[in-house]
Write a protein that holds these residues in place. Structure first.
Motif, mmCIF file in Angstrom:
data_model
loop_
_atom_site.group_PDB
_atom_site.id
_atom_site.type_symbol
_atom_site.label_atom_id
_atom_site.label_comp_id
_atom_site.label_asym_id
_atom_site.label_seq_id
_atom_site.Cartn_x
_atom_site.Cartn_y
_atom_site.Cartn_z
ATOM 1 N N TRP A 153 0.963 -1.157 0.001
ATOM 2 C CA TRP A 153 0.030 0.101 0.036
ATOM 3 C C TRP A 153 0.799 1.424 -0.035
ATOM 4 N N ASP A 154 0.373 2.451 0.112
ATOM 5 C CA ASP A 154 1.095 3.560 0.204
ATOM 6 C C ASP A 154 1.854 3.598 0.953
ATOM 7 N N GLY A 155 3.303 4.184 0.998
ATOM 8 C CA GLY A 155 4.420 4.237 1.838
ATOM 9 C C GLY A 155 4.862 5.638 2.246
ATOM 10 N N ILE A 156 3.950 6.572 1.320
ATOM 11 C CA ILE A 156 4.394 7.838 1.926
ATOM 12 C C ILE A 156 3.452 8.845 2.208
ATOM 13 N N VAL A 157 3.574 9.684 3.242
ATOM 14 C CA VAL A 157 2.518 10.676 3.695
ATOM 15 C C VAL A 157 3.071 11.953 3.928
ATOM 16 N N ALA A 158 2.451 12.913 3.245
ATOM 17 C CA ALA A 158 2.610 14.266 3.127
ATOM 18 C C ALA A 158 1.647 15.254 3.594
ATOM 19 N N CYS A 159 2.260 16.350 4.260
ATOM 20 C CA CYS A 159 1.282 17.374 4.600
ATOM 21 C C CYS A 159 1.379 18.493 3.761
ATOM 22 N N HIS A 160 0.740 19.421 3.316
ATOM 23 C CA HIS A 160 0.742 20.513 2.341
ATOM 24 C C HIS A 160 0.651 21.784 3.126
ATOM 25 N N GLN A 161 1.188 22.887 2.683
ATOM 26 C CA GLN A 161 1.267 24.263 3.202
ATOM 27 C C GLN A 161 -0.100 24.874 3.308
ATOM 28 N N GLY A 162 -0.521 25.107 4.551
ATOM 29 C CA GLY A 162 -2.031 25.562 4.905
ATOM 30 C C GLY A 162 -3.197 24.744 4.378
ATOM 31 N N TYR A 163 -2.889 23.532 4.523
ATOM 32 C CA TYR A 163 -3.816 22.310 3.881
ATOM 33 C C TYR A 163 -4.033 21.500 5.311
#
Length: 919
Positions: A423-433
């Motif tokens: 399954w997905d192996g990367i998690v990311a958070c976005h600027q102001g989101y």
């Protein structure tokens, strides 16, 4: 204030004047550069704002493409768009690129360089006083134009100036140059004022002046037809002009701004392509004099270069968005489709991290909202994971420019390879989101989940977004921190919310960092209010809380050693041991906000980058700053490979990822603590070609730090030194009788036959048989010579002499050269029964005492004495002189062993302390 919160290591961050990079081996004084990291090469750079050059290689029968990248240029083959060469770097950035059949010409400031074999400089043309902005190869000559409006024609081989033309900037500022096909010795010049001039450079005459069309000329391009030239104007008009009769054949207008590039198809279709500053390409039908089609958003920025491949329906484009694209026109309607491309980030990377354990892939998130993977081995292994989007299907229909569904750039991300194939192996958070996105490295695409807490699903408050993220080492869970102080746990496979930390929320302030240990035992969170808290990972219970005098800005956990690096708002760094939950190291010295941190794979070094443009390496066991260097632009993110061979960095307003090789892996590096007043020197960023390591042989000869250390025979008077003999010489001396029994033959040796199968011969040209005398060593008699047995051995003689001279080195050297069996024979022969004497035995014991006094060959003295006692215990107990020697030797042995035992215990204690995580 916490106990022990004093700066144990500090270094001044004084800025030195920008100078050349010196990667010196030693760390002398200011200006020594970096002792640890040497510039290696840059990744992710494909193109810049300069137009590419298309060349045809007759022998290879293949087209090649050259694009400028900073101080060097890359050469690609058009078939696969694979990089085939990287040129040597010039002193400054390339300002214009041109080529003929043999050479590539690149201008740099006021100098012009000619490259052969796409790599090395073979000619240099110096004579301009201003920067060169136009270059045109012209047979055996090359023409260059600088910003002062001076045109110089050079002889390529002799590098001499052939002709110089001066133009008035107010009347005719040269902005474009070309050679009309079949026009011998003639060039056509375009100006910023609008008029065109046709010159004969052989006779140095102005042949004709074209009045122009009221707008500045940006592009001049030869059409496939003779006498026809396409002129691109600042107003967006394209004039197809016959320069022989000075007639306008046709005129087109684009509404996207000035014309940046023009090219004609030569495969039988009368089509002209024109580029624009906003990335659109217009295709014009020259037969029907109308617009044939548009290629919108071909590039994210201005079209720098357009080239139709000769005789093929293939268009090559490049732009300052760091992309090269090849388009093929094989479909209905005359519009092109993307065939292949090479691209990097079109906006500077914000976060980079090594992916996997082999140290060959670097994940990079850029301000262009893309997540990309760059290979440190070869560009063909690069791949893009795409652009973040709220709805991918709707986003594809709208295109890049009008995509309102595109996600903001990734602020930070975490990746794990453990379950990335499932399954997905990367998690990311976005600027102001608020929602965090998942990404799949195997599929090279955005994932299926958007991780968002349920309590914000109905109410969408303003200013709430994700700030920190981490993924567990097993790849099953993601932990996300928000600006509100909430910390949530999610399942990566299903995207289901699995709990929150704290009763209401984890922290009162915004979350600055989250980390999970390697065994999923606890979670560490950092809040802007100044607390770092430890939570049980499964039950989400609070275990421990630490209050800091200043707020932590980011945290980084080294899972193998259990060390937590904490960057604080006062630009200091704290190292926290997660087992004892104590601060074990404090560092200060940065003069700006700390942008990123990375631990070396073994956890001994912490490397930090800050807004003061310095990169510092801290040695954790000693608590000292061991390396520091200055850069022209601050490093935004840094990461070191899992193998420790490269440090990667990304910088402010820079599209590349730069690799620095770790010199400590392949050369002798002296890592001494830097003084408090150390001023780092500026180190230049690596180029796109791998850099050679700096030759420091002369420095090593003159520097006292780098002279090879020659160990003395005895390190200290209070230490014992072992011999360099192999263990087989002394370890089995006490067990020789057991070894002999084990090696005893099972049956007696057989008598050889009278005539062997191979009769022995004397070596030589004439074969001769060996006589019986020669075979027996020349001695036929079987009688034993008793005189030989009666003689004393050399060792025995030397022992007797040493008793009077008190020099026991000669008999000891004889023993060292013997094997275990010979040593036993010699020691047996020391007793009166074996032909020796009491004096010889007394001399042997004094030799052992002398060895103990010198503290050399310690293990040999013990082994020889043990065998001697085993062989002659009865005689030793009956002789008073020998008993006196033994009692003296016993006291000496006991005193030495007590001293050694104390040193052993002290060393074991220190090793046990260093092996624990408590630094």
């Amino acid at each position: 204030m916490l106990p022990g919160w004093s700066a144990r290591a500090s270094a001044g961050a004084g800025m030195s004047s920008p100078g050349g990079a010196v990667a010196a081996a030693g760390q002398g004084g200011p200006g020594a550069g970096s002792a640890l990291f040497v510039p290696f090469r840059a990744l992710g750079l494909c193109s810049n704002h300069l137009a590419h050059v298309l060349r045809y290689h007759r022998r290879h029968r293949e087209f090649y493409l050259a694009t400028a990248v900073g101080k060097s240029f890359h050469t690609y083959n058009v078939k696969k768009l694979g990089i085939v060469a990287v040129s040597n770097a010039l002193p400054q950035d390339i300002t214009y690129l041109a080529a003929d059949r043999m050479l590539v010409f690149a201008s740099c400031c006021s100098d012009l360089y000619a490259f052969a074999r796409n790599k090395e400089v073979v000619h240099t043309y110096k004579g301009h006083n201003a920067d060169i902005h136009l270059v045109l190869p012209f047979g055996d000559h090359v023409i260059s134009v600088d910003r002062d409006n001076i045109l110089i024609i050079w002889d390529i081989q002799s590098e001499e100036e052939y002709l110089q033309l001066n133009f008035d900037n107010a009347v005719f500022a040269v902005s474009a140059i070309m050679h009309p096909s079949t026009y011998l010795n003639k060039i056509l010049l375009g100006s910023e004022q609008g008029p065109l001039q046709l010159w004969n450079i052989k006779s140095n005459k102005l042949l004709y002046t074209f009045p122009g069309w009221g707008a500045g000329v940006t592009v001049l391009e030869q059409a496939p037809a003779v006498d026809v030239v396409a002129v691109g104007l600042v107003s967006g008009h394209i004039v197809v002009h016959n320069i022989k009769f000075d007639e306008i054949l046709m005129k087109f207008q684009q509404d996207w701004g000035p014309i940046t590039a023009i090219s004609f198809r030569t495969d039988g279709h009368a089509v002209m392509a024109a580029g624009s500053p906003i990335g659109h390409i217009a295709l014009w039908d020259l037969d029907q004099k109308k617009l044939l089609g548009q290629m919108r958003n071909a590039h994210a920025t201005a079209i720098a270069g357009l080239s139709f491949v000769q005789g093929e329906p293939i268009l090559i484009t490049n732009g300052s968005d760091n992309a090269i694209r090849v388009w093929v026109f094989d479909g209905p309607g005359g519009s092109g489709r993307l065939l292949r491309f090479r691209m990097g980030h079109s906006a500077p990377p914000t976060k980079i991290r090594y992916h996997g354990q082999n140290g060959q892939q670097i994940l990079s998130a850029g301000q262009d909202s893309t997540l990309q993977s760059f290979s440190t081995v070869h560009d063909r292994f690069n791949k893009s994971l795409g652009r973040g989007s709220i709805n991918k299907k709707k986003s594809k229909k709208k295109g890049l420019q009008n995509d309102t569904l595109a996600l903001p750039p990734i602020a930070t991300f975490a990746a794990e390879v453990a379950r990335q194939s499932d399954w997905d192996g990367i998690v990311a958070c976005h600027q102001g989101y608020l929602p965090c996105t998942t990404w799949n490295y195997q599929k090279s695409s955005m994932g299926v989940h958007k991780l968002k807490p349920e309590y914000f699903s109905r109410n969408k408050p303003l200013g709430v977004y994700a700030t920190a993220v981490d993924i567990t080492s097993c790849g099953n869970f993601a932990v996300i921190g928000l600006t509100t102080g909430h910390v949530d746990k999610y399942n990566m496979q299903s995207g289901i919310h699995r709990g929150s930390y704290g009763k209401d929320k984890a922290h009162e302030g915004s979350i600055r960092g989250v980390a999970v240990d390697g065994l999923n035992q606890f979670t560490v969170t950092a809040g802007s209010e100044g607390f770092i808290k430890f939570w049980k990972f499964k039950t989400t219970e609070l275990v421990h809380s630490i209050d800091f005098p200043t707020s932590p800005s980011k945290i980084l956990l080294h899972r193998d050693s259990g060390l937590l690096g904490i960057a604080l708002d006062d630009f200091s760094i704290g190292i926290l041991d997660v087992e004892t939950r104590r601060i074990v190291r404090n560092f200060s010295g940065h003069q700006g906000q700390i942008n990123d941190m990375t631990f070396s794979p073994d956890g001994r070094w912490l490397i930090t980058a800050a807004m003061d443009c310095t990169v510092r390496t801290w040695d954790l066991p000693s608590g000292c700053l061991i390396d520091c260097f200055l850069l022209d632009s601050a490093a935004v993110s840094i990461t070191i490979s899992p193998t420790g061979d490269f440090l990667a960095s990304s910088h402010v307003d820079d599209l590349g990822i730069y690799l620095w090789s770790n010199r400590s892996l392949y050369s002798l590096v002296s890592l001494r603590p830097l003084p408090a007043d150390y001023e780092p020197s500026v180190v230049m960023l690596p180029g796109t070609s791998p850099a050679q390591d700096v030759d420091v042989t002369e420095e090593e000869e003159t520097s006292d730090e780098m002279i090879e250390y020659d160990s003395p025979e005895q390190l200290g008077d209070k230490l014992v030194t072992l011999s360099a003999l192999p263990e087989s010489r002394w370890k089995n001396l006490l067990n020789l009788d057991i070894i002999k029994k084990k090696n005893k033959p099972k049956e007696p040796p057989k008598v050889p036959k009278s005539a062997p199968f191979f009769i022995p011969t004397v070596p030589g040209l004439i074969p001769q048989y060996v006589s019986a005398e020669e075979e027996n060593g020349g001695q036929q008699s079987k009688l034993v010579n008793l005189g030989v047995l009666a003689q004393k051995s050399e060792f025995h003689v030397q022992l007797e002499e040493a008793l009077s001279k008190s020099n026991y080195q000669p008999p000891l050297s004889i023993l060292k050269d013997m094997g275990p069996a010979n040593i036993e024979i010699e020691l047996r022969g020391l007793s009166p029964d074996g032909g020796g004497s009491i004096k010889a035995m007394q001399s042997f014991l004094r030799m052992i005492g002398a060895m103990l006094n010198r503290r050399c060959d310690f293990e040999l003295a013990q082994a020889y004495l043990a065998l001697f006692l085993k062989l002659h215990l009865k005689i030793l107990s009956s002789e008073p002189a020998l008993l006196e020697e033994l009692s003296r030797l016993s006291a000496q042995l006991e005193e030495m062993w007590i001293h050694l035992q104390t040193l052993f215990n002290q060393s074991l204690c220190i090793l046990n302390y260093l092996k624990t995580a408590l630094l």
